[in-house]
Design a protein around this motif. Structure first.
Motif, PDB file in Angstrom:
ATOM      1  N   PHE A 156     -14.542 -11.470 -17.863  1.00  0.00           N
ATOM      2  CA  PHE A 156     -13.498 -12.345 -18.412  1.00  0.00           C
ATOM      3  C   PHE A 156     -13.066 -13.398 -17.404  1.00  0.00           C
ATOM      4  O   PHE A 156     -12.706 -14.511 -17.786  1.00  0.00           O
ATOM      5  CB  PHE A 156     -12.310 -11.507 -18.894  1.00  0.00           C
ATOM      6  N   VAL A 157     -13.113 -13.056 -16.106  1.00  0.00           N
ATOM      7  CA  VAL A 157     -12.758 -14.046 -15.085  1.00  0.00           C
ATOM      8  C   VAL A 157     -13.778 -15.186 -15.094  1.00  0.00           C
ATOM      9  O   VAL A 157     -13.416 -16.376 -15.160  1.00  0.00           O
ATOM     10  CB  VAL A 157     -12.690 -13.396 -13.686  1.00  0.00           C
ATOM     11  N   GLN A 180     -15.951 -16.025 -17.423  1.00  0.00           N
ATOM     12  CA  GLN A 180     -15.895 -16.750 -18.692  1.00  0.00           C
ATOM     13  C   GLN A 180     -14.688 -17.692 -18.735  1.00  0.00           C
ATOM     14  O   GLN A 180     -14.812 -18.837 -19.180  1.00  0.00           O
ATOM     15  CB  GLN A 180     -15.794 -15.727 -19.821  1.00  0.00           C
ATOM     16  N   GLY A 181     -13.546 -17.208 -18.235  1.00  0.00           N
ATOM     17  CA  GLY A 181     -12.346 -18.040 -18.213  1.00  0.00           C
ATOM     18  C   GLY A 181     -12.537 -19.271 -17.349  1.00  0.00           C
ATOM     19  O   GLY A 181     -12.163 -20.393 -17.734  1.00  0.00           O
ATOM     20  N   VAL A 182     -13.137 -19.086 -16.161  1.00  0.00           N
ATOM     21  CA  VAL A 182     -13.360 -20.217 -15.258  1.00  0.00           C
ATOM     22  C   VAL A 182     -14.298 -21.232 -15.915  1.00  0.00           C
ATOM     23  O   VAL A 182     -14.045 -22.441 -15.899  1.00  0.00           O
ATOM     24  CB  VAL A 182     -13.937 -19.723 -13.914  1.00  0.00           C
ATOM     25  N   VAL A 219     -12.506 -23.208 -18.575  1.00  0.00           N
ATOM     26  CA  VAL A 219     -11.622 -24.234 -18.013  1.00  0.00           C
ATOM     27  C   VAL A 219     -12.440 -25.428 -17.529  1.00  0.00           C
ATOM     28  O   VAL A 219     -12.089 -26.592 -17.758  1.00  0.00           O
ATOM     29  CB  VAL A 219     -10.773 -23.642 -16.869  1.00  0.00           C
ATOM     30  N   PHE A 233     -10.645  -6.091 -24.937  1.00  0.00           N
ATOM     31  CA  PHE A 233     -10.257  -6.222 -23.543  1.00  0.00           C
ATOM     32  C   PHE A 233      -8.801  -5.794 -23.344  1.00  0.00           C
ATOM     33  O   PHE A 233      -8.483  -4.989 -22.465  1.00  0.00           O
ATOM     34  CB  PHE A 233     -10.472  -7.684 -23.148  1.00  0.00           C
ATOM     35  N   ASP A 283      -5.132 -21.775 -21.644  1.00  0.00           N
ATOM     36  CA  ASP A 283      -6.501 -21.934 -21.160  1.00  0.00           C
ATOM     37  C   ASP A 283      -6.847 -20.959 -20.047  1.00  0.00           C
ATOM     38  O   ASP A 283      -8.009 -20.745 -19.740  1.00  0.00           O
ATOM     39  CB  ASP A 283      -6.729 -23.366 -20.648  1.00  0.00           C
ATOM     40  N   SER A 285      -7.335 -15.692 -19.781  1.00  0.00           N
ATOM     41  CA  SER A 285      -8.411 -14.704 -19.602  1.00  0.00           C
ATOM     42  C   SER A 285      -8.742 -14.527 -18.120  1.00  0.00           C
ATOM     43  O   SER A 285      -9.109 -13.431 -17.696  1.00  0.00           O
ATOM     44  CB  SER A 285      -9.630 -15.075 -20.438  1.00  0.00           C
ATOM     45  N   ILE A 286      -8.587 -15.599 -17.315  1.00  0.00           N
ATOM     46  CA  ILE A 286      -8.807 -15.455 -15.865  1.00  0.00           C
ATOM     47  C   ILE A 286      -7.751 -14.530 -15.280  1.00  0.00           C
ATOM     48  O   ILE A 286      -8.060 -13.590 -14.530  1.00  0.00           O
ATOM     49  CB  ILE A 286      -8.725 -16.816 -15.155  1.00  0.00           C
ATOM     50  N   GLY A 306      -8.218 -10.972 -16.423  1.00  0.00           N
ATOM     51  CA  GLY A 306      -9.404 -10.394 -15.787  1.00  0.00           C
ATOM     52  C   GLY A 306      -9.108  -9.947 -14.373  1.00  0.00           C
ATOM     53  O   GLY A 306      -9.482  -8.837 -13.962  1.00  0.00           O
ATOM     54  N   LEU A 307      -8.407 -10.800 -13.619  1.00  0.00           N
ATOM     55  CA  LEU A 307      -8.052 -10.447 -12.233  1.00  0.00           C
ATOM     56  C   LEU A 307      -7.116  -9.241 -12.227  1.00  0.00           C
ATOM     57  O   LEU A 307      -7.254  -8.329 -11.403  1.00  0.00           O
ATOM     58  CB  LEU A 307      -7.399 -11.642 -11.533  1.00  0.00           C
TER      59      LEU A 307
END
Lengths: 291, 318
Positions: A109-110, A112-114, A117, B233, B270, B273-274, B277-278
């Protein structure tokens, strides 16, 4: 489409699957990390190749010289900072498996998120070597053929490295038994880090190849992870030549299904193969039956 | 005495929650509805995955099956029958997944569930495009969000009750043993595959029902909406934060994370999810047994220290 055309198109698609599955089989077979973020690493490499090929005097093939080492470094860092602490903490293999599954699921998810963006959720593509090449009476795009050649070359190279060199033998020893490997003076942590990094480098090569002939999106990683995992299980965990063969088989089956049945059902075909393998030979088509 | 007291307290909390829609506005009810939905999802997930440590990544596959069944059938069948049909479909899929993977090592189960949502999403999309000729369905029901909320609350209570009963029964012990050491469990004569299959089926049916009950909240349903991987998730991270091995763990994890998720998706649409996830990776690193496990560990250590200290003081005084 004639049968030969389907076969060749299938082999070419299977070449890409084989290439990425070999990386995953190194990661799971030697480093013992079940990497659910693998497909997202492939997609990251595809975007990296997309950026690199836009630079002056670089094409995607020479771009491999940048993207693949980049993948190696990224994989090495991920292992050292994210996974190695878990390996040290885990009391047994089962606990490590759960921890690595959860961590890489978060990493998915990290990444994919990056990517979302940076690049948004649109389909991305570029054209490279989209010229027809004629073999055995059928025409294939040159960029797809490169994928097959690369997969075969890299697969055989890694196979030779693992079976013919001292260094490769040490890696295989770790795959067979991490505890005993330590007794004969092999640094298992280092071996695992290198295997994981090599796996990520192969993912990067696969991502670059995919970007040459397919459109890709930031959220497309799951399907690649899934296909790579199925190929790895089909070929037998840790078995490079098994992964190579199974990848080619999957490519042919998928092409046949999308030609003769419906392109929307390719993942269903992949899952059917997975189901058959699970019910019939869960140790892999080429694996030895363990009792 | 304590059991009777906590039961009364629990009954009071659920009564207060059931009465809440009369005092809160539409927004408040909708908010509570989402929260209870996630509490139920996380508790149902932990019912199977908590004690056995078989990580299921297929939450949204079952959730989506439930929601889509309602979207297809709500005009032709009475609403209770639609729920029964949804539960049956969920049960069949769970048995299919379980029978083909639960006899093997845990990792096959994880892999199978990992792609399951994407598989079902693609099949539904293919079916809608090729057979029915449309993609996306409208869903208009004649009841408001408070009815959806009450149904969910009832399901939530049932889920927690099942969790409580399973934990106190032979099944709970069997599951715990499978999680600790499956080989030993098998040598003790436990039918491990059957126990795992039954619990996985129960957990999946509940998750399917959550999807089915919540479906009318959307009014427009499309495969990409109901098979959104974020749902899997969030469920997983909630159960892990609280502690998946404990009855109240998922509840403890779900409440703060739901609040955080609401805030993040409103303020950082936006980037959430980052951030999540972290946070997820941090939980795996710092709180491998969840908040409740962490507290319990420190509490026992603190008490052990204190009693050792008082013993010492007594001995010195005496």
């Amino acid at each position: 489409m004639t049968l030969t055309t389907t076969l060749i198109a299938g082999l070419v698609l299977g070449g890409t699957y084989a290439l990425v599955a070999m990386g995953l089989t190194l990661q799971y077979g030697i480093a013992r990390i079940m990497n659910l973020a693998y497909g997202d690493m492939i997609i990251t490499a595809a975007f990296a190749a997309f950026i690199v090929q836009a630079l002056p005097s670089i094409n995607p093939l020479t771009g491999l010289a940048i993207v693949v080492p980049g993948g190696f470094v990224f994989g090495y860092l991920v292992y050292v900072f994210l996974l190695s602490p878990l390996v040290k903490r885990a009391p047994n293999q089962a606990a490590l498996e759960v921890d690595s599954i959860l961590t890489t699921f978060g990493l998915l998810f990290v990444i994919q998120g990056v990517l979302l963006v940076l690049f948004g959720s649109n389909y991305t593509s570029y054209t490279f070597l989209n010229v027809p090449v004629s073999i055995f009476g059928t025409t294939v795009a040159a960029n797809r053929l490169i994928a097959l050649v690369l997969a075969l070359a890299i697969g055989l190279l890694f196979y030779a490295l693992l079976t013919r060199t001292r260094w490769g033998t040490a890696l295989r020893a770790v795959a067979v038994s991490p505890q005993s490997a330590q007794l004969v003076g092999i640094n298992t942590d280092r071996a695992a880090a290198i295997a994981f990094a090599m796996g990520t480098a192969l993912a990067a090569a696969g991502g670059t190849v995919i970007s040459m002939y397919q459109t890709f999106t930031a959220t497309g990683g799951v399907v690649f992870t899934m296909k790579a995992l199925i190929v790895v299980i089909m070929g037998g965990v840790g078995n490079l030549l098994g992964a190579l063969t199974a990848g080619l088989v999957l490519g042919i089956v998928e092409t046949a299904v999308s030609t003769y049945v419906d392109p929307g059902l390719t993942l269903a075909a992949t899952y059917t193969i997975f189901l058959v393998v699970l019910l019939w030979r869960p140790e892999g088509l080429f694996g030895r039956r363990v009792r | 005495m304590i059991a009777a007291f906590s039961f009364t307290a629990l009954a009071a909390v659920f009564t207060a929650l059931a009465a809440a829609p009369f005092f809160l506005g539409t927004y408040g009810t909708g908010f509570l509805l989402g929260l209870v939905g996630y509490v139920t999802l996380a508790s149902a997930w932990a019912l199977f995955s908590g004690p056995t440590r078989y990580v299921s990544l297929a939450t949204v596959a079952f959730f989506g099956i439930g929601a889509y069944t309602v979207a297809v059938l709500y005009e032709t069948l009475p609403s209770w029958l639609v729920l029964v049909v949804a539960a049956l479909i969920g049960l069949v899929v769970a048995l299919l997944v379980g029978l083909s993977t639960l006899r093997l090592a845990g990792v096959y189960f994880v892999i199978f569930t990992f792609g399951l949502a994407e598989l079902i999403r693609q099949i539904v999309t293919w079916y809608e495009v090729n057979i029915t000729g449309t993609l996306g369905r409208y869903l208009f029901v004649d009841y408001g969000p408070e009815v959806v909320y009450w149904k969910l609350l009832a399901l939530c209570a049932v889920t927690l009750a099942i969790g409580y009963l399973v934990k106190r029964s032979r099944w709970g012990l069997a599951l715990k043993m499978i999680g600790d050491d499956e080989v030993v469990a098998e040598h003790c004569g436990l039918p491990t595959a059957r126990v795992k299959l039954a619990l996985f089926a129960a957990s999946s049916v509940i998750i399917t029902l959550v999807g089915a009950i919540q479906a009318p909240r959307w009014t427009y349903i499309e495969p990409t909406i109901v098979f959104n991987p974020t749902i899997s998730f969030l469920t997983l991270i909630m159960a892990l934060l609280g502690g998946a091995g404990r009855l109240w763990g998922p509840v403890v994890g779900a409440v703060p994370l739901f609040l955080l998720f609401e805030w993040l998706s409103a303020n950082f649409p936006d980037h959430y999810s980052i951030i999540l996830g972290l946070l997820f990776i941090a939980i795996v690193f710092v709180l491998p047994n969840g908040v409740l496990g962490f507290l319990e560990e420190h509490w026992t250590r603190l008490r052990a220290n204190r009693s050792a200290k008082s013993d010492l003081e007594k001995r010195e005084a005496g």
